[in-house]
Design an enzyme around this catalytic site. Structure first.
Site, PDB file in Angstrom:
ATOM      1  N   LYS A 194      47.520 -34.408 -13.623  1.00  0.00           N
ATOM      2  CA  LYS A 194      46.265 -33.956 -13.594  1.00  0.00           C
ATOM      3  C   LYS A 194      45.178 -33.624 -14.386  1.00  0.00           C
ATOM      4  CE  LYS A 194      48.716 -29.794 -12.516  1.00  0.00           C
ATOM      5  NZ  LYS A 194      49.828 -30.789 -12.299  1.00  0.00           N
ATOM      6  N   GLN A 199      49.743 -26.488 -11.939  1.00  0.00           N
ATOM      7  CA  GLN A 199      51.082 -26.630 -11.217  1.00  0.00           C
ATOM      8  C   GLN A 199      51.251 -27.396 -10.534  1.00  0.00           C
ATOM      9  OE1 GLN A 199      49.738 -22.923 -11.555  1.00  0.00           O
ATOM     10  NE2 GLN A 199      50.448 -23.282 -13.835  1.00  0.00           N
ATOM     11  N   ASP A 206      52.919 -31.401 -13.303  1.00  0.00           N
ATOM     12  CA  ASP A 206      53.149 -31.744 -14.560  1.00  0.00           C
ATOM     13  C   ASP A 206      52.932 -33.285 -14.070  1.00  0.00           C
ATOM     14  OD1 ASP A 206      53.384 -30.296 -15.812  1.00  0.00           O
ATOM     15  OD2 ASP A 206      55.693 -30.086 -15.639  1.00  0.00           O
ATOM     16  N   GLY A 261      50.478 -26.968 -18.435  1.00  0.00           N
ATOM     17  CA  GLY A 261      50.140 -27.256 -19.567  1.00  0.00           C
ATOM     18  C   GLY A 261      49.205 -29.541 -19.357  1.00  0.00           C
ATOM     19  N   HIS A 262      48.605 -28.956 -19.195  1.00  0.00           N
ATOM     20  CA  HIS A 262      47.805 -30.317 -19.447  1.00  0.00           C
ATOM     21  C   HIS A 262      47.469 -31.691 -20.592  1.00  0.00           C
ATOM     22  CE1 HIS A 262      46.416 -28.429 -15.427  1.00  0.00           C
ATOM     23  NE2 HIS A 262      47.554 -28.402 -15.357  1.00  0.00           N
TER      24      HIS A 262
HETATM   25  P1  GDP Z   1      49.898 -32.230 -15.338  1.00  0.00           P
HETATM   26  O1  GDP Z   1      50.075 -30.635 -16.225  1.00  0.00           O
HETATM   27  O2  GDP Z   1      49.862 -32.933 -14.664  1.00  0.00           O
HETATM   28  O3  GDP Z   1      48.226 -32.152 -16.044  1.00  0.00           O
HETATM   29  O4  GDP Z   1      50.683 -33.016 -16.177  1.00  0.00           O
HETATM   30  P2  GDP Z   1      51.596 -32.757 -17.906  1.00  0.00           P
HETATM   31  O5  GDP Z   1      50.151 -32.874 -19.080  1.00  0.00           O
HETATM   32  O6  GDP Z   1      52.338 -31.825 -17.957  1.00  0.00           O
HETATM   33  O7  GDP Z   1      52.198 -34.299 -17.987  1.00  0.00           O
HETATM   34  C1  GDP Z   1      51.879 -35.632 -17.471  1.00  0.00           C
HETATM   35  C2  GDP Z   1      52.972 -36.308 -18.937  1.00  0.00           C
HETATM   36  O8  GDP Z   1      52.311 -37.802 -18.511  1.00  0.00           O
HETATM   37  C3  GDP Z   1      51.418 -36.809 -19.843  1.00  0.00           C
HETATM   38  O9  GDP Z   1      52.330 -36.741 -21.211  1.00  0.00           O
HETATM   39  C4  GDP Z   1      50.524 -37.383 -20.209  1.00  0.00           C
HETATM   40  O10 GDP Z   1      50.551 -37.493 -21.623  1.00  0.00           O
HETATM   41  C5  GDP Z   1      51.715 -38.819 -19.195  1.00  0.00           C
HETATM   42  N1  GDP Z   1      51.067 -39.419 -18.392  1.00  0.00           N
HETATM   43  C6  GDP Z   1      50.312 -39.281 -17.321  1.00  0.00           C
HETATM   44  N2  GDP Z   1      49.921 -40.164 -16.517  1.00  0.00           N
HETATM   45  C7  GDP Z   1      50.731 -41.289 -17.341  1.00  0.00           C
HETATM   46  C8  GDP Z   1      51.367 -42.905 -16.537  1.00  0.00           C
HETATM   47  O11 GDP Z   1      50.766 -43.272 -15.932  1.00  0.00           O
HETATM   48  N3  GDP Z   1      52.023 -43.118 -17.641  1.00  0.00           N
HETATM   49  C9  GDP Z   1      52.822 -42.524 -18.198  1.00  0.00           C
HETATM   50  N4  GDP Z   1      53.838 -43.023 -19.521  1.00  0.00           N
HETATM   51  N5  GDP Z   1      52.579 -41.007 -18.835  1.00  0.00           N
HETATM   52  C10 GDP Z   1      51.842 -40.839 -18.101  1.00  0.00           C
HETATM   53  P1  IMO Z   2      51.263 -27.007 -14.716  1.00  0.00           P
HETATM   54  O1  IMO Z   2      49.964 -27.210 -14.292  1.00  0.00           O
HETATM   55  C1  IMO Z   2      55.708 -27.514 -14.001  1.00  0.00           C
HETATM   56  C2  IMO Z   2      56.870 -23.762 -13.354  1.00  0.00           C
HETATM   57  C3  IMO Z   2      58.082 -22.660 -14.692  1.00  0.00           C
HETATM   58  C4  IMO Z   2      58.992 -22.109 -13.286  1.00  0.00           C
HETATM   59  C5  IMO Z   2      57.989 -21.851 -12.147  1.00  0.00           C
HETATM   60  C6  IMO Z   2      57.568 -20.117 -12.527  1.00  0.00           C
HETATM   61  O2  IMO Z   2      51.575 -28.130 -16.163  1.00  0.00           O
HETATM   62  O3  IMO Z   2      51.520 -28.400 -13.664  1.00  0.00           O
HETATM   63  P2  IMO Z   2      56.098 -19.403 -13.935  1.00  0.00           P
HETATM   64  O4  IMO Z   2      55.909 -19.224 -15.808  1.00  0.00           O
HETATM   65  O5  IMO Z   2      54.623 -19.892 -13.372  1.00  0.00           O
HETATM   66  O6  IMO Z   2      56.670 -17.979 -13.526  1.00  0.00           O
HETATM   67  O7  IMO Z   2      56.971 -20.570 -13.736  1.00  0.00           O
HETATM   68  O8  IMO Z   2      57.104 -22.403 -12.386  1.00  0.00           O
HETATM   69  N1  IMO Z   2      55.770 -23.837 -14.407  1.00  0.00           N
HETATM   70  C7  IMO Z   2      55.396 -25.124 -14.170  1.00  0.00           C
HETATM   71  N2  IMO Z   2      55.941 -26.244 -13.990  1.00  0.00           N
HETATM   72  N3  IMO Z   2      53.748 -27.689 -14.573  1.00  0.00           N
HETATM   73  C8  IMO Z   2      53.545 -26.602 -14.379  1.00  0.00           C
HETATM   74  O9  IMO Z   2      52.282 -25.992 -14.926  1.00  0.00           O
HETATM   75  C9  IMO Z   2      53.685 -25.062 -14.205  1.00  0.00           C
HETATM   76  N4  IMO Z   2      53.022 -23.693 -14.585  1.00  0.00           N
HETATM   77  C10 IMO Z   2      54.952 -23.453 -14.224  1.00  0.00           C
HETATM   78  O10 IMO Z   2      58.445 -24.159 -15.109  1.00  0.00           O
HETATM   79  O11 IMO Z   2      59.951 -23.083 -12.917  1.00  0.00           O
HETATM   80 MG    MG Z   3      51.452 -29.979 -17.090  1.00  0.00          MG
END
Ligand code: GDP
Ligand code: IMO
Ligand code: MG
Length: 436
Positions: A21, A232, A18, A45-46
């Protein structure tokens, strides 16, 4: 960051996932021909935001929002047909082009209903301290079957309906017995219904299914530009992460070639994505976690709730020591710092530059979750800045303290920080000239 000199590029998360990416992949794909997901599954979840719209992608590469980019779901992905199908329908309904611009590897392993059930039952049987806190998407059981081989099913198997159905019957029969014996489960899975549903989804997805390995080899030969979208984060890596509180795939940069089916030598840039603080979802040690109002404030300001599960993310100060370990594992060539805006208005900020354990200063991130759960983070305090910076026009417009925070991280890692994100929107991204 000079986008034009990147070559084939890997984007990898360096914390516990998270990091942002999705935003970076969406931004960079303007300069690429191909975007590849190569590991993990719908546990990812991206999020991509632009033009006031929000997309949460789980299996589809974040490049899908660029109609001219070929999005590839590679051989290393754990593919959930139902989730993928729902994701494609939702994208199509929103006017996103999903046709020959999306291809799915016939080598990818399938996440089947028994994997999700196993994930739920085994997590449910663990004590609070032992729970991994998985996303319950069946990822661990699917990859476990991949290693076992005889009980695994792959995308290619879907196109031999009779043997597929026979295999499903055999596996479901076995698993139902295991679920009763181990967990006292009283709701057996129905093999025929599972096979029917998978075969129906296979028909729908068939136009996208192909040998993506060949496509990528052709793309390399044609000097197309390929972006690899990590899922991840390195600290969740099955081998190098905070075992057993990890996911079941190789999330470090080493997983790119294996999961995508390209030679390691084809990748020239390794971009590490880091949040300006730390978060983690699920169980496991987290040395810089803030279980107080400061942690709550980071969560609220950063909207730190899971993209896949909606769970509140645990928040804490930036863990430089853990991130250094990830940088060294991945061979990161440039760093991208996300969520700097979230740290605005904190009077002071802390970064962790080392761990102490039983009076000793550790040289490397420890392998043992019990040790990691008891380390004392060595924290350095830096001044905060008192105004909001979300959507700042350019790097020079940032408060001096915000620049000093980045300078300190760069000096600690000795890796150039070339992009800084100050908001979720695609354009809230600032170019930074490295100082090293
Ligand atoms: P990922 O799994 O690495 O793609 O990241 P996620 O999408 O799960 O979580 C990142 C969250 O931060 C999302 O809700 C994005 O919309 C938000 N986000 C990304 N970059 C920024 C930033 O620079 N500032 C803020 N406030 N939110 C951001
Ligand atoms: P993105 O790509 C954050 C975490 C889960 C749990 C552990 C194992 O959005 O960054 P799993 O379901 O993979 O067996 O869970 O890994 N986890 C993540 N945490 N971002 C993710 O993906 C994750 N994918 C798995 O919360 O701790
Ligand atoms: Mg994510």
């Amino acid at each position: 960051m000079n986008y034009h000199t990147l070559g084939n590029t890997s984007v990898v998360g360096l914390q516990w996932g998270d990091e942002g990416k999705g935003k970076i992949v969406d931004l960079l794909t303007e300069y690429f021909d191909v975007a590849v997901r190569y590991a993990g599954g719908a546990n990812a979840g991206h999020t991509v935001r632009h033009g006031g719209e929000k997309f949460a992608l789980h299996l589809v590469p974040s490049g899908i929002l660029r109609p001219n980019v070929l999005s590839v779901i590679g051989p290393g992905v754990a593919l959930d047909l139902e989730i993928l199908s729902g994701e494609l329908d939702a994208l199509t309904a929103r006017g996103v082009k999903v046709s020959e611009n999306l291809v799915i590897s016939n080598r990818a392993h399938l996440v089947m209903p028994w994997h999700k059930k196993q994930d739920r039952l085994s997590e449910g049987s663990l004590g609070a301290d032992q729970k991994i806190g998985t996303t319950a998407k069946g990822i661990g059981p699917c990859y476990a079957d991949k290693m076992l081989r005889s009980t695994a099913v792959r995308v290619a198997d879907l196109f031999h309906a009779d043997t597929f159905r026979e295999k499903v019957r055999h596996i479901v029969d076995q698993r139902n017995k295991v679920f009763v014996a181990l967990y006292g489960d009283a709701e057996p899975l129905n093999a025929e219904a599972i096979a029917d549903e998978a075969l129906a989804l296979a028909k729908k997805l068939a136009p996208h299914v192909t040998d993506t390995t060949l496509i990528l080899h052709d793309a390399i030969a044609a000097k197309k530009r390929i972006l690899f979208e990590g899922a991840q984060g390195s600290l969740l890596d099955i081998t190098h992460g905070t075992f057993p509180f990890v996911t079941s795939s190789t999330c470090t940069a080493a997983g790119v070639a294996a999961g995508a089916g390209v030679p390691p030598s084809a990748i020239t840039s390794y971009l590490g994505v880091i949040k300006a603080y730390s978060t983690r979802v699920g169980g496991g040690p987290f040395p810089t976690e803030l279980r107080d109002s400061t942690g709550d404030l980071i969560r609220e300001r950063g909207h730190e709730y899971g993209t896949t599960t909606g769970r509140p993310r645990r928040c804490g100060w930036f863990d430089g020591f853990a991130t250094k370990y990830s940088i060294d594992l991945c061979g990161i060539t440039q760093l991208i710092v996300m969520h700097l805006d979230t740290l605005s208005t904190f009077p002071e900020l802390k970064i962790c530059t080392g761990y102490r354990y039983k009076g000793e200063t550790l040289r490397i991130f420890p392998p043992d979750a019990q040790v990691l759960g008891n380390v004392e983070p060595v924290l350095e305090t830096l001044p905060g800045w008192d105004r909001e910076i979300e959507g700042a026009a350019d790097y020079d417009a940032l408060p001096q303290q915000a620049k000093a925070y980045l300078d300190r991280l760069e000096a600690y890692f000795k890796v150039p920080i070339t992009l800084v994100s100050v908001g979720a929107e695609r354009l809230a991204t600032l170019h930074r000239t490295p100082r090293i």
